[in-house]
Design a protein around this motif. Structure first.
Motif, PDB file in Angstrom:
ATOM      1  N   GLY A  22     -28.930  -7.516  -4.311  1.00  0.00           N
ATOM      2  CA  GLY A  22     -27.580  -8.032  -4.109  1.00  0.00           C
ATOM      3  C   GLY A  22     -27.489  -9.535  -4.000  1.00  0.00           C
ATOM      4  O   GLY A  22     -26.393 -10.095  -4.035  1.00  0.00           O
ATOM      5  N   ASP A  23     -28.633 -10.218  -3.867  1.00  0.00           N
ATOM      6  CA  ASP A  23     -28.624 -11.676  -3.756  1.00  0.00           C
ATOM      7  C   ASP A  23     -28.685 -12.302  -5.151  1.00  0.00           C
ATOM      8  O   ASP A  23     -28.884 -11.611  -6.164  1.00  0.00           O
ATOM      9  N   THR A  24     -28.543 -13.617  -5.214  1.00  0.00           N
ATOM     10  CA  THR A  24     -28.536 -14.334  -6.486  1.00  0.00           C
ATOM     11  C   THR A  24     -29.959 -14.541  -6.991  1.00  0.00           C
ATOM     12  O   THR A  24     -30.783 -15.144  -6.291  1.00  0.00           O
ATOM     13  N   PRO A  25     -30.304 -14.061  -8.189  1.00  0.00           N
ATOM     14  CA  PRO A  25     -31.657 -14.249  -8.710  1.00  0.00           C
ATOM     15  C   PRO A  25     -31.939 -15.700  -9.046  1.00  0.00           C
ATOM     16  O   PRO A  25     -31.018 -16.494  -9.298  1.00  0.00           O
ATOM     17  N   PHE A  26     -33.237 -16.045  -9.050  1.00  0.00           N
ATOM     18  CA  PHE A  26     -33.635 -17.397  -9.430  1.00  0.00           C
ATOM     19  C   PHE A  26     -33.553 -17.557 -10.940  1.00  0.00           C
ATOM     20  O   PHE A  26     -33.914 -16.651 -11.700  1.00  0.00           O
ATOM     21  N   ASN A  27     -33.102 -18.728 -11.375  1.00  0.00           N
ATOM     22  CA  ASN A  27     -33.108 -19.031 -12.808  1.00  0.00           C
ATOM     23  C   ASN A  27     -33.304 -20.531 -13.014  1.00  0.00           C
ATOM     24  O   ASN A  27     -32.660 -21.344 -12.346  1.00  0.00           O
ATOM     25  N   TYR A  28     -34.236 -20.861 -13.893  1.00  0.00           N
ATOM     26  CA  TYR A  28     -34.410 -22.247 -14.340  1.00  0.00           C
ATOM     27  C   TYR A  28     -34.100 -22.301 -15.821  1.00  0.00           C
ATOM     28  O   TYR A  28     -34.544 -21.443 -16.602  1.00  0.00           O
ATOM     29  N   ALA A  29     -33.346 -23.317 -16.227  1.00  0.00           N
ATOM     30  CA  ALA A  29     -33.032 -23.501 -17.649  1.00  0.00           C
ATOM     31  C   ALA A  29     -32.813 -24.981 -17.922  1.00  0.00           C
ATOM     32  O   ALA A  29     -32.467 -25.753 -17.011  1.00  0.00           O
ATOM     33  N   LEU A  30     -33.012 -25.362 -19.154  1.00  0.00           N
ATOM     34  CA  LEU A  30     -32.708 -26.736 -19.554  1.00  0.00           C
ATOM     35  C   LEU A  30     -31.206 -26.895 -19.738  1.00  0.00           C
ATOM     36  O   LEU A  30     -30.573 -26.140 -20.483  1.00  0.00           O
ATOM     37  N   VAL A  42     -33.624 -32.359 -19.116  1.00  0.00           N
ATOM     38  CA  VAL A  42     -32.998 -32.228 -17.802  1.00  0.00           C
ATOM     39  C   VAL A  42     -32.768 -30.748 -17.512  1.00  0.00           C
ATOM     40  O   VAL A  42     -32.053 -30.071 -18.261  1.00  0.00           O
ATOM     41  N   GLY A  43     -33.387 -30.260 -16.432  1.00  0.00           N
ATOM     42  CA  GLY A  43     -33.259 -28.852 -16.095  1.00  0.00           C
ATOM     43  C   GLY A  43     -32.333 -28.616 -14.919  1.00  0.00           C
ATOM     44  O   GLY A  43     -31.981 -29.532 -14.171  1.00  0.00           O
ATOM     45  N   GLN A  44     -31.965 -27.358 -14.747  1.00  0.00           N
ATOM     46  CA  GLN A  44     -31.161 -26.957 -13.600  1.00  0.00           C
ATOM     47  C   GLN A  44     -31.718 -25.659 -13.033  1.00  0.00           C
ATOM     48  O   GLN A  44     -32.354 -24.883 -13.744  1.00  0.00           O
ATOM     49  N   ILE A  45     -31.505 -25.448 -11.725  1.00  0.00           N
ATOM     50  CA  ILE A  45     -31.906 -24.203 -11.098  1.00  0.00           C
ATOM     51  C   ILE A  45     -30.721 -23.583 -10.376  1.00  0.00           C
ATOM     52  O   ILE A  45     -29.848 -24.293  -9.871  1.00  0.00           O
ATOM     53  N   THR A  46     -30.706 -22.253 -10.367  1.00  0.00           N
ATOM     54  CA  THR A  46     -29.745 -21.509  -9.574  1.00  0.00           C
ATOM     55  C   THR A  46     -30.523 -20.430  -8.824  1.00  0.00           C
ATOM     56  O   THR A  46     -31.617 -20.044  -9.218  1.00  0.00           O
ATOM     57  N   GLY A  47     -29.958 -19.959  -7.733  1.00  0.00           N
ATOM     58  CA  GLY A  47     -30.627 -18.911  -6.977  1.00  0.00           C
ATOM     59  C   GLY A  47     -30.356 -19.028  -5.496  1.00  0.00           C
ATOM     60  O   GLY A  47     -29.867 -20.056  -5.002  1.00  0.00           O
ATOM     61  N   SER A  48     -30.693 -17.987  -4.780  1.00  0.00           N
ATOM     62  CA  SER A  48     -30.531 -17.943  -3.334  1.00  0.00           C
ATOM     63  C   SER A  48     -31.487 -18.913  -2.651  1.00  0.00           C
ATOM     64  O   SER A  48     -32.590 -19.168  -3.146  1.00  0.00           O
ATOM     65  N   VAL A  49     -31.094 -19.424  -1.486  1.00  0.00           N
ATOM     66  CA  VAL A  49     -32.010 -20.258  -0.704  1.00  0.00           C
ATOM     67  C   VAL A  49     -33.124 -19.414  -0.085  1.00  0.00           C
ATOM     68  O   VAL A  49     -34.091 -19.950   0.458  1.00  0.00           O
ATOM     69  N   HIS A  50     -32.996 -18.095  -0.187  1.00  0.00           N
ATOM     70  CA  HIS A  50     -34.038 -17.179   0.290  1.00  0.00           C
ATOM     71  C   HIS A  50     -34.896 -16.671  -0.866  1.00  0.00           C
ATOM     72  O   HIS A  50     -35.468 -15.585  -0.807  1.00  0.00           O
TER      73      HIS A  50
END
Length: 210
Positions: A22-30, A42-50
């Motif tokens: 149910g939490d936000t998965p980690f993702n790295y992408a350019l 230049v990359g970006q990351i998304t995801g839970s702090v956990h």
């Protein structure tokens, strides 16, 4: 004399890693490629702090608790002991009483859960809340585990989280300890300076102490 090398006990952050249901998965992408910018990728990351190896700030389970940016960094740097409790699926105060915790303020538990960052476990060893008072009596202020949480994923009461909190013990989760021998180490597991956050990924490393 050659100093021992640092041992990385962090889960690598990858797009295949497991996340709390149910939490936000980690993702790295350019976001932009060098061809697009003319100079850099230049990359970006998304995801839970956990995500992965992380710390819980008290604000995670207490709306009046401290956030990550207010935590004392000394909690996450210094001598730690790795204890092998992988022989049992229920870790109680009695489990820990067999170990000498004299002078120890940070305890890392190698449990029976195999390290597999790409799979969220169906079941985890149980941490009995009784360990909180015992650890506090022995001067411990940080507990680290090689599990996604100190409580079962389905728990709403979070009894272990709250027991540890009430006894002044901070929480470090999702360590990689399968290949780490029990013993004394120097630990560095610094959270990011994220304002008002309830948790933070960390790069956790150990160095053996002679």
């Amino acid at each position: 004399m050659t100093q021992a090398k640092w041992i990385d006990i962090s889960q690598p952050l990858t797009n295949k890693m497991a996340h709390f249901p149910g939490d936000t998965p980690f993702n790295y992408a350019l976001t932009y490629t060098k061809e697009q910018t003319g100079s850099v990728n230049v990359g970006q990351i998304t995801g839970s702090v956990h995500t992965g190896t992380h710390i819980d700030a008290p604000f995670h389970y207490d709306s009046n608790g401290k956030t990550v940016d207010l935590l004392d960094l000394d909690i996450y740097i210094g001598e730690a002991v790795v204890l092998d409790v992988s022989y049992t699926d229920k870790i109680t105060a009695d489990t820990l009483k067999q170990f000498d915790l004299s002078g120890v303020s940070r305890v890392l538990l190698h449990t029976s859960l195999p390290n597999n960052p790409e799979r969220f476990p169906d079941q985890m060893p149980e941490l009995d809340p009784s360990i909180a008072a015992f650890l506090n009596e022995n001067g411990v202020n940080l507990i680290g585990v090689d599990m996604p949480s100190v409580d079962p994923p389905e728990s709403k009461d979070l009894t272990a989280h709250h027991a540890l909190y009430q006894h002044g013990i901070f929480i470090l989760e999702n360590l990689m300890l399968d290949d780490v021998d029990p013993g004394c180490y120097e630990l560095i597991a610094l959270p990011l300076a994220i304002d008002d956050a309830d948790g933070s990924p960390v790069r956790a490393v150990l160095r053996p102490i002679d």
